[in-house]
Design a protein around this motif. Structure first.
Motif, PDB file in Angstrom:
ATOM      1  N   ASN A  41       0.522  -1.532   0.496  1.00 34.54           N
ATOM      2  CA  ASN A  41       0.157   0.301   0.054  1.00 34.54           C
ATOM      3  C   ASN A  41       0.727   1.429  -0.067  1.00 34.54           C
ATOM      4  OD1 ASN A  41      -1.949   1.338  -0.385  1.00 34.54           O
ATOM      5  ND2 ASN A  41      -2.592   1.078   2.298  1.00 34.54           N
ATOM      6  N   LEU A  42       1.258   1.465  -1.347  1.00 33.48           N
ATOM      7  CA  LEU A  42       2.092   2.771  -1.229  1.00 33.48           C
ATOM      8  C   LEU A  42       1.351   4.138  -1.095  1.00 33.48           C
ATOM      9  CD1 LEU A  42       4.598   1.896  -4.456  1.00 33.48           C
ATOM     10  CD2 LEU A  42       4.952   2.180  -2.180  1.00 33.48           C
ATOM     11  N   SER A  43       1.575   5.140  -0.377  1.00 35.35           N
ATOM     12  CA  SER A  43       1.050   6.401  -0.127  1.00 35.35           C
ATOM     13  C   SER A  43       2.129   7.169  -0.096  1.00 35.35           C
ATOM     14  CB  SER A  43       0.597   6.609   1.153  1.00 35.35           C
ATOM     15  OG  SER A  43       1.119   6.031   1.996  1.00 35.35           O
ATOM     16  N   LYS A  44       1.789   8.902  -0.513  1.00 33.15           N
ATOM     17  CA  LYS A  44       2.452   9.491  -1.027  1.00 33.15           C
ATOM     18  C   LYS A  44       3.911   9.527   0.735  1.00 33.15           C
ATOM     19  CE  LYS A  44       3.726  13.223  -3.368  1.00 33.15           C
ATOM     20  NZ  LYS A  44       4.445  13.641  -4.829  1.00 33.15           N
ATOM     21  N   SER A  45       4.998  10.194   0.659  1.00 31.38           N
ATOM     22  CA  SER A  45       5.429  10.558   1.592  1.00 31.38           C
ATOM     23  C   SER A  45       5.424  11.969   1.822  1.00 31.38           C
ATOM     24  CB  SER A  45       6.914   9.492   1.342  1.00 31.38           C
ATOM     25  OG  SER A  45       7.435  10.354   2.967  1.00 31.38           O
ATOM     26  N   LYS A  46       5.522  13.012   2.641  1.00 30.38           N
ATOM     27  CA  LYS A  46       6.197  13.814   2.633  1.00 30.38           C
ATOM     28  C   LYS A  46       7.323  14.670   2.919  1.00 30.38           C
ATOM     29  CE  LYS A  46       1.636  14.164   5.517  1.00 30.38           C
ATOM     30  NZ  LYS A  46       1.367  14.150   7.265  1.00 30.38           N
ATOM     31  N   ASN A  47       7.955  13.245   3.567  1.00 25.78           N
ATOM     32  CA  ASN A  47       9.298  13.108   2.838  1.00 25.78           C
ATOM     33  C   ASN A  47      10.019  13.119   1.818  1.00 25.78           C
ATOM     34  OD1 ASN A  47       9.861  13.675   6.085  1.00 25.78           O
ATOM     35  ND2 ASN A  47      10.120  11.841   5.805  1.00 25.78           N
ATOM     36  N   GLU A  48      10.453  14.450   0.887  1.00 27.79           N
ATOM     37  CA  GLU A  48      10.295  14.478  -0.415  1.00 27.79           C
ATOM     38  C   GLU A  48      12.382  14.052  -0.446  1.00 27.79           C
ATOM     39  OE1 GLU A  48       8.407  17.074  -2.024  1.00 27.79           O
ATOM     40  OE2 GLU A  48       7.300  16.134  -2.539  1.00 27.79           O
ATOM     41  N   ILE A  49      12.648  13.430  -1.523  1.00 31.84           N
ATOM     42  CA  ILE A  49      14.021  13.772  -1.686  1.00 31.84           C
ATOM     43  C   ILE A  49      14.553  14.327  -2.008  1.00 31.84           C
ATOM     44  CG2 ILE A  49      15.857  12.789  -2.699  1.00 31.84           C
ATOM     45  CD1 ILE A  49      14.237  10.226  -2.363  1.00 31.84           C
ATOM     46  N   GLN A  50      15.490  15.906  -1.309  1.00 28.29           N
ATOM     47  CA  GLN A  50      15.950  16.697  -1.719  1.00 28.29           C
ATOM     48  C   GLN A  50      17.312  16.467  -2.353  1.00 28.29           C
ATOM     49  OE1 GLN A  50      15.355  19.792   0.952  1.00 28.29           O
ATOM     50  NE2 GLN A  50      16.437  21.705  -0.172  1.00 28.29           N
ATOM     51  N   ILE A  51      17.398  17.340  -3.219  1.00 23.40           N
ATOM     52  CA  ILE A  51      18.638  17.332  -4.205  1.00 23.40           C
ATOM     53  C   ILE A  51      18.965  18.896  -4.275  1.00 23.40           C
ATOM     54  CG2 ILE A  51      20.240  16.826  -6.195  1.00 23.40           C
ATOM     55  CD1 ILE A  51      19.555  14.139  -4.677  1.00 23.40           C
ATOM     56  N   SER A  52      20.422  18.939  -4.082  1.00 19.22           N
ATOM     57  CA  SER A  52      21.525  20.644  -4.186  1.00 19.22           C
ATOM     58  C   SER A  52      22.299  20.324  -5.059  1.00 19.22           C
ATOM     59  CB  SER A  52      21.883  21.453  -3.581  1.00 19.22           C
ATOM     60  OG  SER A  52      20.900  21.323  -2.309  1.00 19.22           O
ATOM     61  N   ILE A  53      21.928  21.130  -6.568  1.00 19.28           N
ATOM     62  CA  ILE A  53      23.151  20.439  -7.439  1.00 19.28           C
ATOM     63  C   ILE A  53      23.124  22.321  -7.791  1.00 19.28           C
ATOM     64  CG2 ILE A  53      22.534  19.038  -8.655  1.00 19.28           C
ATOM     65  CD1 ILE A  53      20.687  20.850 -10.734  1.00 19.28           C
ATOM     66  N   LYS A  54      24.481  23.072  -8.553  1.00 14.89           N
ATOM     67  CA  LYS A  54      24.610  24.125  -9.123  1.00 14.89           C
ATOM     68  C   LYS A  54      23.730  24.983  -9.362  1.00 14.89           C
ATOM     69  CE  LYS A  54      26.899  23.700 -12.746  1.00 14.89           C
ATOM     70  NZ  LYS A  54      28.057  22.950 -13.927  1.00 14.89           N
ATOM     71  N   GLU A  55      22.805  24.717 -10.156  1.00 12.50           N
ATOM     72  CA  GLU A  55      22.032  25.225 -10.733  1.00 12.50           C
ATOM     73  C   GLU A  55      20.735  25.779  -9.554  1.00 12.50           C
ATOM     74  OE1 GLU A  55      22.646  22.595 -12.061  1.00 12.50           O
ATOM     75  OE2 GLU A  55      23.970  23.935 -13.586  1.00 12.50           O
ATOM     76  N   GLY A  56      20.102  24.958  -8.774  1.00 15.36           N
ATOM     77  CA  GLY A  56      19.116  25.095  -8.198  1.00 15.36           C
ATOM     78  C   GLY A  56      19.098  24.173  -6.934  1.00 15.36           C
ATOM     79  N   GLU A  57      18.097  23.612  -6.106  1.00 12.01           N
ATOM     80  CA  GLU A  57      17.747  22.700  -5.604  1.00 12.01           C
ATOM     81  C   GLU A  57      15.860  21.792  -6.488  1.00 12.01           C
ATOM     82  OE1 GLU A  57      16.587  23.557  -1.357  1.00 12.01           O
ATOM     83  OE2 GLU A  57      18.836  23.668  -1.178  1.00 12.01           O
ATOM     84  N   THR A  58      15.557  20.732  -5.859  1.00 11.87           N
ATOM     85  CA  THR A  58      15.178  20.335  -7.135  1.00 11.87           C
ATOM     86  C   THR A  58      14.609  18.812  -5.614  1.00 11.87           C
ATOM     87  OG1 THR A  58      13.865  18.905  -8.571  1.00 11.87           O
ATOM     88  CG2 THR A  58      15.851  18.424  -7.622  1.00 11.87           C
ATOM     89  N   LYS A  59      13.126  18.994  -5.618  1.00  5.83           N
ATOM     90  CA  LYS A  59      13.081  17.716  -4.978  1.00  5.83           C
ATOM     91  C   LYS A  59      12.220  16.556  -5.570  1.00  5.83           C
ATOM     92  CE  LYS A  59      11.682  20.408  -0.593  1.00  5.83           C
ATOM     93  NZ  LYS A  59      10.367  20.717  -0.029  1.00  5.83           N
ATOM     94  N   PHE A  60      12.392  15.399  -5.510  1.00  5.25           N
ATOM     95  CA  PHE A  60      11.666  13.657  -5.775  1.00  5.25           C
ATOM     96  C   PHE A  60      10.757  13.196  -5.066  1.00  5.25           C
ATOM     97  CE2 PHE A  60      16.369  14.483  -7.509  1.00  5.25           C
ATOM     98  CZ  PHE A  60      15.947  14.505  -8.555  1.00  5.25           C
ATOM     99  N   SER A  61       9.482  13.114  -6.226  1.00  2.00           N
ATOM    100  CA  SER A  61       8.833  12.778  -5.085  1.00  2.00           C
ATOM    101  C   SER A  61       8.852  10.835  -4.689  1.00  2.00           C
ATOM    102  CB  SER A  61       7.415  12.924  -5.511  1.00  2.00           C
ATOM    103  OG  SER A  61       6.795  11.325  -7.286  1.00  2.00           O
ATOM    104  N   ARG A  62       8.732  10.586  -3.258  1.00  2.68           N
ATOM    105  CA  ARG A  62       9.009   9.721  -2.896  1.00  2.68           C
ATOM    106  C   ARG A  62       7.409   8.721  -2.250  1.00  2.68           C
ATOM    107  NH1 ARG A  62      11.226   9.027   2.994  1.00  2.68           N
ATOM    108  NH2 ARG A  62      11.472   6.439   3.051  1.00  2.68           N
ATOM    109  N   TYR A  63       6.509   7.932  -2.633  1.00  2.00           N
ATOM    110  CA  TYR A  63       5.928   7.089  -2.249  1.00  2.00           C
ATOM    111  C   TYR A  63       6.220   5.849  -1.167  1.00  2.00           C
ATOM    112  CZ  TYR A  63       2.594   9.058  -5.357  1.00  2.00           C
ATOM    113  OH  TYR A  63       1.909   9.972  -5.864  1.00  2.00           O
ATOM    114  N   TYR A  64       5.704   5.582  -0.298  1.00  2.00           N
ATOM    115  CA  TYR A  64       6.280   5.078   0.491  1.00  2.00           C
ATOM    116  C   TYR A  64       5.449   3.648   1.447  1.00  2.00           C
ATOM    117  CZ  TYR A  64       8.896   3.563   5.098  1.00  2.00           C
ATOM    118  OH  TYR A  64       9.626   2.470   6.543  1.00  2.00           O
ATOM    119  N   TYR A  65       5.897   2.855   1.638  1.00  2.00           N
ATOM    120  CA  TYR A  65       4.831   1.207   2.406  1.00  2.00           C
ATOM    121  C   TYR A  65       6.605   0.864   3.104  1.00  2.00           C
ATOM    122  CZ  TYR A  65       2.389  -2.969   3.599  1.00  2.00           C
ATOM    123  OH  TYR A  65       2.205  -3.842   3.509  1.00  2.00           O
TER     124      TYR A  65
END
Length: 161
Positions: A41-65
């Protein structure tokens, strides 16, 4: 006096399997179809994965069970995202003060740029992973799913969350 040595190789052991998924489905639809086919039962996690690079920051969606019976954790992770930079050009011409948006593609695991999502399973049985891959390949929206050799991943730190 006894000398105690720690072998750091013991801590570097990989205790998870990684399955690459190629699909055009959105993350929530993919999680829905996986939940239908597998007993999870995968559900959307509030703890998205954050990556910082020289152009800026982005977050990757994560579903967790987390399966309490088998003590397994499942993560469905987005591999591709974009960083949007806002640049302001100042010049002395007709089109002065133009605001530009520059989009840069960012990958969670840059070695696998063609994979859209990863399914990370913390398990110690190879046979169950092969069954999961077979089941994933039966989902209509998935082009292909295959196991990734975790020893070939250079950016393993991005998978620690």
């Amino acid at each position: 006096m006894a000398i105690h040595k720690l072998d750091l190789g013991e801590f570097d052991e990989i205790d998870y399997y990684l399955i690459a998924i190629h699909t055009s489905l959105e993350d929530y639809r993919l999680a829905f179809f996986i939940n239908q086919k597998l007993p999870i039962n995968l559900s959307k996690s509030k703890n998205e994965i954050q990556i910082s690079i020289k152009e800026g920051e982005t977050k990757f969606s994560r579903y967790y069970y987390y399966d309490t019976e088998k003590t397994l954790s499942w993560d469905l992770i987005q591999n591709k995202n974009e960083v949007i930079q806002h640049k302001k050009e100042v010049s002395q011409n007709l089109f002065s003060n133009i605001a530009l948006e520059v989009s840069t593609k960012v990958y969670l695991l840059p070695e696998f740029k063609k994979a859209d999502y990863f399914l990370k399973i913390e398990d110690d049985e190879t046979s169950t992973v092969l069954n999961i891959i077979t089941i994933l390949n039966t989902i209509d929206g998935i082009s292909t799913a295959y196991s990734v050799d975790t020893n070939k991943i250079k950016s393993k730190n991005n998978l620690i969350f």
